[in-house]
Design a protein around this motif. Structure first.
Motif, PDB file in Angstrom:
ATOM      1  N   GLY A  15       0.796  -1.217   0.000  1.00  0.00           N
ATOM      2  CA  GLY A  15       0.000   0.000   0.000  1.00  0.00           C
ATOM      3  C   GLY A  15       0.826   1.262   0.000  1.00  0.00           C
ATOM      4  O   GLY A  15       2.037   1.248   0.245  1.00  0.00           O
ATOM      5  N   TYR A  16       0.141   2.341  -0.289  1.00  0.00           N
ATOM      6  CA  TYR A  16       0.797   3.646  -0.298  1.00  0.00           C
ATOM      7  C   TYR A  16      -0.277   4.716  -0.151  1.00  0.00           C
ATOM      8  O   TYR A  16      -1.364   4.598  -0.714  1.00  0.00           O
ATOM      9  N   THR A  17       0.007   5.728   0.634  1.00  0.00           N
ATOM     10  CA  THR A  17      -0.903   6.856   0.783  1.00  0.00           C
ATOM     11  C   THR A  17      -0.309   8.056   0.050  1.00  0.00           C
ATOM     12  O   THR A  17       0.784   8.499   0.373  1.00  0.00           O
ATOM     13  N   GLU A 168      -5.691  13.128   0.982  1.00  0.00           N
ATOM     14  CA  GLU A 168      -4.895  11.914   1.030  1.00  0.00           C
ATOM     15  C   GLU A 168      -5.731  10.746   0.527  1.00  0.00           C
ATOM     16  O   GLU A 168      -6.890  10.593   0.910  1.00  0.00           O
ATOM     17  N   ALA A 169      -5.131   9.944  -0.334  1.00  0.00           N
ATOM     18  CA  ALA A 169      -5.842   8.810  -0.923  1.00  0.00           C
ATOM     19  C   ALA A 169      -5.059   7.530  -0.639  1.00  0.00           C
ATOM     20  O   ALA A 169      -4.131   7.188  -1.375  1.00  0.00           O
ATOM     21  N   PRO A 170      -5.390   6.821   0.449  1.00  0.00           N
ATOM     22  CA  PRO A 170      -4.680   5.573   0.753  1.00  0.00           C
ATOM     23  C   PRO A 170      -5.186   4.423  -0.109  1.00  0.00           C
ATOM     24  O   PRO A 170      -6.390   4.249  -0.293  1.00  0.00           O
ATOM     25  N   ILE A 171      -4.255   3.656  -0.652  1.00  0.00           N
ATOM     26  CA  ILE A 171      -4.602   2.466  -1.429  1.00  0.00           C
ATOM     27  C   ILE A 171      -3.807   1.303  -0.852  1.00  0.00           C
ATOM     28  O   ILE A 171      -2.571   1.318  -0.872  1.00  0.00           O
ATOM     29  N   ILE A 238      20.282   7.279  -5.333  1.00  0.00           N
ATOM     30  CA  ILE A 238      20.244   7.877  -3.999  1.00  0.00           C
ATOM     31  C   ILE A 238      18.805   8.302  -3.725  1.00  0.00           C
ATOM     32  O   ILE A 238      18.224   9.075  -4.486  1.00  0.00           O
ATOM     33  N   VAL A 239      18.227   7.765  -2.672  1.00  0.00           N
ATOM     34  CA  VAL A 239      16.828   8.025  -2.328  1.00  0.00           C
ATOM     35  C   VAL A 239      16.760   9.218  -1.381  1.00  0.00           C
ATOM     36  O   VAL A 239      17.345   9.193  -0.294  1.00  0.00           O
ATOM     37  N   TYR A 240      16.036  10.254  -1.793  1.00  0.00           N
ATOM     38  CA  TYR A 240      15.887  11.460  -0.979  1.00  0.00           C
ATOM     39  C   TYR A 240      14.483  11.603  -0.390  1.00  0.00           C
ATOM     40  O   TYR A 240      14.276  12.380   0.536  1.00  0.00           O
ATOM     41  N   ILE A 241      13.512  10.877  -0.952  1.00  0.00           N
ATOM     42  CA  ILE A 241      12.119  11.029  -0.524  1.00  0.00           C
ATOM     43  C   ILE A 241      11.780   9.940   0.488  1.00  0.00           C
ATOM     44  O   ILE A 241      11.975   8.754   0.218  1.00  0.00           O
ATOM     45  N   PRO A 242      11.274  10.307   1.675  1.00  0.00           N
ATOM     46  CA  PRO A 242      10.917   9.286   2.668  1.00  0.00           C
ATOM     47  C   PRO A 242       9.746   8.438   2.199  1.00  0.00           C
ATOM     48  O   PRO A 242       8.829   8.929   1.533  1.00  0.00           O
ATOM     49  N   ILE A 243       9.779   7.163   2.529  1.00  0.00           N
ATOM     50  CA  ILE A 243       8.719   6.231   2.172  1.00  0.00           C
ATOM     51  C   ILE A 243       7.968   5.856   3.440  1.00  0.00           C
ATOM     52  O   ILE A 243       8.584   5.407   4.411  1.00  0.00           O
ATOM     53  N   PRO A 244       6.641   6.046   3.482  1.00  0.00           N
ATOM     54  CA  PRO A 244       5.877   5.720   4.690  1.00  0.00           C
ATOM     55  C   PRO A 244       6.109   4.278   5.128  1.00  0.00           C
ATOM     56  O   PRO A 244       6.056   3.354   4.322  1.00  0.00           O
ATOM     57  N   GLY A 245       6.387   4.091   6.407  1.00  0.00           N
ATOM     58  CA  GLY A 245       6.597   2.757   6.948  1.00  0.00           C
ATOM     59  C   GLY A 245       8.017   2.249   6.836  1.00  0.00           C
ATOM     60  O   GLY A 245       8.357   1.209   7.400  1.00  0.00           O
TER      61      GLY A 245
END
Length: 325
Positions: A15-17, A168-171, A238-245
């Motif tokens: 999932g991702y919001t 926000e649209a959580p799927i 290089i990952v700069y964007i935080p990923i939920p969880g």
């Protein structure tokens, strides 16, 4: 390795919001819901559409004229849900219904809390049961109820004054993954602290993790190849964007790594180095978690770290020395 291994199965939630923009029409509709008001929009033929849409269904012209509507209406058609599921709006039996609000020319889909199926009928009068706390979402309408049902008294108003422009649209999808024979054997090896791939009998490619067949040749892969902990960086980001969880805080490096003895890459984390020092061809080595923490997962390897060996030329990455060919 035994010819067969215990089949492994585990539940996963994918999932991702994300935040989506609403546009001016949907934004105004959600803002009205937050204020416990129902609004439709007038089409070019004079009909009032509910919920409001951005463009006229006949002429495709942009629509802008909102119409205030009462929070009551008529059930046009319905179906009863005897056994609600987890994702449903109620944990008690309820009805999905097409409800046409007074003053609107089109019905909207929502749910009705009628208590029992015999209380439902086509043509019955219903009214909105507003949520005690509104947020500017369809959930602000906490279902419809029969017109004669008593509701709570005065509800606390929402003091927000801004127009809603995003939501926000959580799927999320929960599923059960069952590992096939090749994957199960691989995971059993990982739990023992070994990286074991499979070799194609035709092209001699070594797959890690193994897939049970060669993607290039379409033939089964049976021969197992025990690989070491050293690998080469084939590509990286290089990952700069935080990923939920995700407990790893950016910036960090994720790389496609080719283990020595294999010629196909897999993704893993790089650490114990500066992000700007990572490069294609860099030699790295697996850093395993303590043995007591090992499970059936690639996470047994905490990350890969650089080692003091010369970089490998890009043209040589993934090339095998296979004396059996």
């Amino acid at each position: 390795m035994a010819a067969s291994a215990e089949v492994l199965s585990q539940a996963f939630t994918l999932g991702y919001t994300y935040t989506r923009s609403t546009g001016p029409i949907v934004g105004q509709f959600l803002t009205s819901l937050r204020n416990r008001k129902m609004v439709g929009i007038k089409a070019s033929d004079g009909k009032v559409l509910m919920p409001p849409v951005e463009f006229d269904p006949v002429s495709a012209a942009a629509l802008t004229e909102f119409v205030d509507l009462p929070d009551s209406g008529v059930v046009k058609t319905w179906c009863w849900v005897s056994h609600p599921r987890k994702a449903h709006p109620s944990d008690k039996p309820f009805a999905w219904a097409m409800i046409q609000l007074d003053g609107a020319d089109t019905p909207m889909l929502h749910w009705v809390d009628a208590g029992e199926e015999v209380a439902m009928s086509t043509g019955m009068r219903v009214k909105v049961r507003w949520a005690e706390e509104t947020k500017g979402l369809m959930g602000d309408v906490n279902g419809f109820v029969p017109d004669a049902m008593a509701l709570l008294g005065d509800l606390k108003p929402n003091d927000a004054t801004d127009t809603i422009t995003g939501m926000e649209a959580p799927i999320y999808l929960t599923y059960n993954f069952t590992a096939g024979k090749a994957t199960a054997q691989y995971l059993h090896s990982i739990k023992k602290g070994q990286l074991v791939g499979q070799r194609c009998p035709n092209c001699r490619n070594v797959y890690i993790p193994p897939r049970g067949s060669c993607a290039a040749c379409g033939v089964p892969t049976v021969e197992e190849v025990v690989l070491g902990n050293k690998a080469t960086v084939e590509s990286f980001t290089i990952v700069y964007i935080p990923i939920p969880g995700n407990p790893i805080k950016p910036p960090y490096v994720i790389a496609n790594l080719v283990l020595d003895g294999a010629n196909l890459s897999f993704l893993h984390l790089l650490s114990e180095c500066k992000n700007e020092d990572v490069r294609i061809g860099m030699r790295v080595e697996a850093v395993w978690k303590p043995e007591e923490e090992w499970g059936y997962a690639m996470e047994n390897i905490r990350y890969f770290k650089p080692i003091d060996e010369p970089d490998m030329a890009f043209s040589e990455i993934g090339k095998l020395i296979d004396e059996g060919k």
